[in-house]
Design a protein around this motif. Structure first.
Motif, PDB file in Angstrom:
ATOM      1  N   VAL A 186      42.216 -20.894 -19.158  1.00  0.00           N
ATOM      2  CA  VAL A 186      41.783 -22.256 -19.497  1.00  0.00           C
ATOM      3  C   VAL A 186      42.959 -23.070 -20.046  1.00  0.00           C
ATOM      4  CG1 VAL A 186      40.330 -23.611 -21.079  1.00  0.00           C
ATOM      5  CG2 VAL A 186      39.365 -21.640 -19.871  1.00  0.00           C
ATOM      6  N   ILE A 187      43.691 -22.505 -20.991  1.00  0.00           N
ATOM      7  CA  ILE A 187      44.823 -23.222 -21.603  1.00  0.00           C
ATOM      8  C   ILE A 187      45.882 -23.550 -20.561  1.00  0.00           C
ATOM      9  CG2 ILE A 187      46.771 -22.989 -23.215  1.00  0.00           C
ATOM     10  CD1 ILE A 187      44.169 -23.544 -24.676  1.00  0.00           C
ATOM     11  N   PHE A 188      46.185 -22.580 -19.678  1.00  0.00           N
ATOM     12  CA  PHE A 188      47.227 -22.809 -18.672  1.00  0.00           C
ATOM     13  C   PHE A 188      46.771 -23.787 -17.588  1.00  0.00           C
ATOM     14  CE2 PHE A 188      48.997 -18.379 -19.779  1.00  0.00           C
ATOM     15  CZ  PHE A 188      49.609 -18.893 -20.901  1.00  0.00           C
ATOM     16  N   GLY A 189      45.466 -24.010 -17.480  1.00  0.00           N
ATOM     17  CA  GLY A 189      44.976 -25.063 -16.598  1.00  0.00           C
ATOM     18  C   GLY A 189      45.277 -26.444 -17.166  1.00  0.00           C
ATOM     19  N   ASP A 190      45.289 -26.540 -18.494  1.00  0.00           N
ATOM     20  CA  ASP A 190      45.622 -27.802 -19.163  1.00  0.00           C
ATOM     21  C   ASP A 190      47.124 -27.954 -19.392  1.00  0.00           C
ATOM     22  OD1 ASP A 190      42.944 -28.523 -19.313  1.00  0.00           O
ATOM     23  OD2 ASP A 190      42.676 -27.659 -21.309  1.00  0.00           O
ATOM     24  N   PHE A 191      47.799 -26.846 -19.653  1.00  0.00           N
ATOM     25  CA  PHE A 191      49.238 -26.839 -19.947  1.00  0.00           C
ATOM     26  C   PHE A 191      49.907 -25.771 -19.084  1.00  0.00           C
ATOM     27  CE2 PHE A 191      46.982 -28.120 -23.793  1.00  0.00           C
ATOM     28  CZ  PHE A 191      47.614 -29.306 -24.112  1.00  0.00           C
TER      29      PHE A 191
END
Length: 191
Positions: free
Chosen positions: A132-137
């Protein structure tokens, strides 16, 4: 190759909580099919080497309506689950690491989930948070394709450059001068 819980347990040294760790790894590789458990040498910052269990491969990340495979490596110490895994982004030679809020210059992943690790945390939840985080960043991007005569210049610049990602999603390259000072603002450009 599918891994059974028993196969994973046999890979683990007796210093691990073998039954618990093997179960968590089995559940993780069942959900994230491109991860592979293996024993390998981990080198700490002080140079000490230790044989540790790792989960290496890719996790799927949704970014701008496309799924990308982000290469990672999770190192599981023998003190797991009391201590969080040590996590890294492992870019391929076609990728550039994007240092940012959740990824250091050397690719170490620094998520609040890892910093707040407790007995309720587990590998699958960690991998889901990373996705999830790497989808945003996004922690990586593709290297620009260069003509052979440009490649040596790119390698020279890349050794001295830092890539930064802005909140708006734009990416910029910071170059250091030979004397170590940063360039003045009048030398900046948008590409």
């Amino acid at each position: 190759m599918p891994y059974s819980e028993d196969t994973i347990r046999k890979m683990l040294p007796k210093t691990y909580l073998r039954k618990h760790v093997a179960h968590e790894i089995y559940v993780a590789v069942s959900h994230f099919k491109n991860l592979v458990p293996m024993m390998d040498k981990y080198v700490y910052n002080d140079g000490i080497q230790k044989l540790m269990m790792s989960l290496t491969g890719t996790i799927p990340v949704l970014f701008e309506d496309k799924v990308y495979k982000i290469p990672i490596c999770l190192w599981i110490e023998e003190t797991y689950p009391q201590t969080a895994p040590i996590c890294y982004i492992r870019p391929t030679c076609e990728m550039m690491l994007l240092r940012g809020k959740y990824v250091s210059n050397n690719g170490e992943v620094m998520l609040p989930y890892l910093q707040e690790w407790n007995s309720d945390c587990d590998l699958v939840s960690l991998l889901q948070v990373m996705a999830v985080i790497f989808g945003d960043f996004p922690p990586v991007c593709l290297r620009p394709h260069l003509e052979p005569e440009q490649a040596s210049c790119w390698l020279q610049v890349n050794k001295q450059a830092e890539v930064d990602k802005q909140i708006d999603g734009s990416v910029y390259l910071s170059l250091a001068r030979e004397d170590g000072k940063s360039f003045q603002q009048e030398n900046e450009t948008n590409c």
